[in-house]
Design an enzyme around this catalytic site. Structure first.
Site, PDB file in Angstrom:
ATOM      1  N   GLY A  88       0.692  -1.283  -0.101  1.00 15.61           N
ATOM      2  CA  GLY A  88       0.104   0.092   0.040  1.00 15.61           C
ATOM      3  C   GLY A  88       1.009   1.258   0.038  1.00 15.61           C
ATOM      4  O   GLY A  88       2.031   1.206  -0.233  1.00 15.61           O
ATOM      5  N   LYS A 145       1.962  -7.035   8.881  1.00 14.78           N
ATOM      6  CA  LYS A 145       1.772  -5.542   8.044  1.00 14.78           C
ATOM      7  C   LYS A 145       2.595  -4.720   8.572  1.00 14.78           C
ATOM      8  O   LYS A 145       2.832  -4.533   9.999  1.00 14.78           O
ATOM      9  CB  LYS A 145       0.375  -5.311   8.520  1.00 14.78           C
ATOM     10  CG  LYS A 145       0.073  -3.856   7.612  1.00 14.78           C
ATOM     11  CD  LYS A 145      -1.550  -3.481   7.917  1.00 14.78           C
ATOM     12  CE  LYS A 145      -1.921  -2.391   7.136  1.00 14.78           C
ATOM     13  NZ  LYS A 145      -3.384  -2.153   7.381  1.00 14.78           N
ATOM     14  N   ASP A 199     -15.089   0.377   3.343  1.00 18.46           N
ATOM     15  CA  ASP A 199     -14.271   0.176   2.283  1.00 18.46           C
ATOM     16  C   ASP A 199     -13.994  -1.390   1.685  1.00 18.46           C
ATOM     17  O   ASP A 199     -13.197  -1.927   1.504  1.00 18.46           O
ATOM     18  CB  ASP A 199     -12.676   0.519   2.691  1.00 18.46           C
ATOM     19  CG  ASP A 199     -11.824   0.620   1.370  1.00 18.46           C
ATOM     20  OD1 ASP A 199     -12.308   0.940   0.453  1.00 18.46           O
ATOM     21  OD2 ASP A 199     -10.476   0.737   1.622  1.00 18.46           O
ATOM     22  N   LYS A 242     -14.452  -4.057  -0.787  1.00 23.50           N
ATOM     23  CA  LYS A 242     -14.006  -4.298  -1.984  1.00 23.50           C
ATOM     24  C   LYS A 242     -13.475  -5.589  -2.111  1.00 23.50           C
ATOM     25  O   LYS A 242     -12.766  -6.148  -1.020  1.00 23.50           O
ATOM     26  CB  LYS A 242     -13.084  -3.031  -2.478  1.00 23.50           C
ATOM     27  CG  LYS A 242     -11.887  -2.873  -1.810  1.00 23.50           C
ATOM     28  CD  LYS A 242     -11.251  -1.498  -2.431  1.00 23.50           C
ATOM     29  CE  LYS A 242     -10.004  -1.478  -1.591  1.00 23.50           C
ATOM     30  NZ  LYS A 242      -9.390  -0.107  -2.154  1.00 23.50           N
ATOM     31  N   ASN A 292     -10.006  -6.345  -0.259  1.00 20.11           N
ATOM     32  CA  ASN A 292     -10.434  -6.489   1.352  1.00 20.11           C
ATOM     33  C   ASN A 292     -11.064  -7.770   1.832  1.00 20.11           C
ATOM     34  O   ASN A 292     -11.465  -7.597   3.087  1.00 20.11           O
ATOM     35  CB  ASN A 292     -10.784  -5.110   1.894  1.00 20.11           C
ATOM     36  CG  ASN A 292      -9.970  -3.945   1.558  1.00 20.11           C
ATOM     37  OD1 ASN A 292      -8.817  -4.023   1.523  1.00 20.11           O
ATOM     38  ND2 ASN A 292     -10.434  -2.543   1.851  1.00 20.11           N
TER      39      ASN A 292
END
Length: 197
Positions: A22, A43, A141, A143, A146
């Site tokens: 990201g 992450k 969010d 989508k 995700n």
């Protein structure tokens, strides 16, 4: 989840592969150096980039929601641990080896899924979103990127950075700092932030 043992450091892990990138973070499949069967999606978030892009509030929001409000939601990716070093923040998340729905769609014949698969994924996703709503959280969010698939092929919703918390819990120090950084936005009476979906 580690109890009273020392916090993790990056040297505790061996990287298998990068599974996502990201603007201020990347996600890698890792395993514990002393226990190769213990695997996570690690992450890694760059602190300077978070400050530069004014994302501290989003990072704090995601950590708080995953650690507290949504920790018992079956269809939400699990947060196992967090730690930091001088340059980065780290979140050890449940590894979902099935990839995301976008990847699944791209590898489907003709880039189309069968009706049976679509009904399965959408019904599971609706159940997860409803569970989040019952816990006072609006994802904002949703989508294909995700929506992850666990080792048994079930849906796991991830990336709660832009989620809206309708029932804020008592403020942790991390949330208080993030709110201070984004004070002007927090003072607004209505939600007017940009979200990607």
């Amino acid at each position: 989840e580690r109890g009273t043992t020392r916090p993790f450091t990056t040297s505790d892990f061996v990287t298998v592969d990068t599974i996502g990138e990201g603007s201020y973070s990347d996600v890698r499949e890792v395993f514990l150096a002393n226990n190769p069967s213990e695997r996570y999606a690690l992450k890694t978030m760059d602190k300077r980039q978070i400050v530069r892009e004014n994302k501290a509030r989003y990072v704090a929001n995601e950590r708080t929601l995953l650690a507290e409000r949504l920790s018992q939601c079956e269809g939400v990716v699990r947060l196992h641990f967090t730690f930091q070093d001088t340059y980065s923040l780290y979140m050890g998340l449940e590894l979902c080896p099935g990839g995301d729905l976008y990847w699944q769609l791209q590898r489907s014949e003709g880039k189309m899924m069968s009706e049976e698969k679509v009904v399965f994924y959408v019904s599971e996703l609706l159940s997860v979103v409803q569970d989040c709503h019952e816990h006072g959280v609006i994802h904002r969010d949703v989508k294909p990127e995700n929506v992850l698939l666990d080792e048994t092929g079930h849906v796991k919703l991830c990336d709660f950075g832009s989620a809206l918390d309708l029932k804020p819990s008592p403020k942790s120090a991390l949330v208080a700092i993030a709110e201070h950084v984004g004070k002007n936005e927090a003072e607004k009476q209505r939600c007017a932030s940009f979200v990607g979906t």
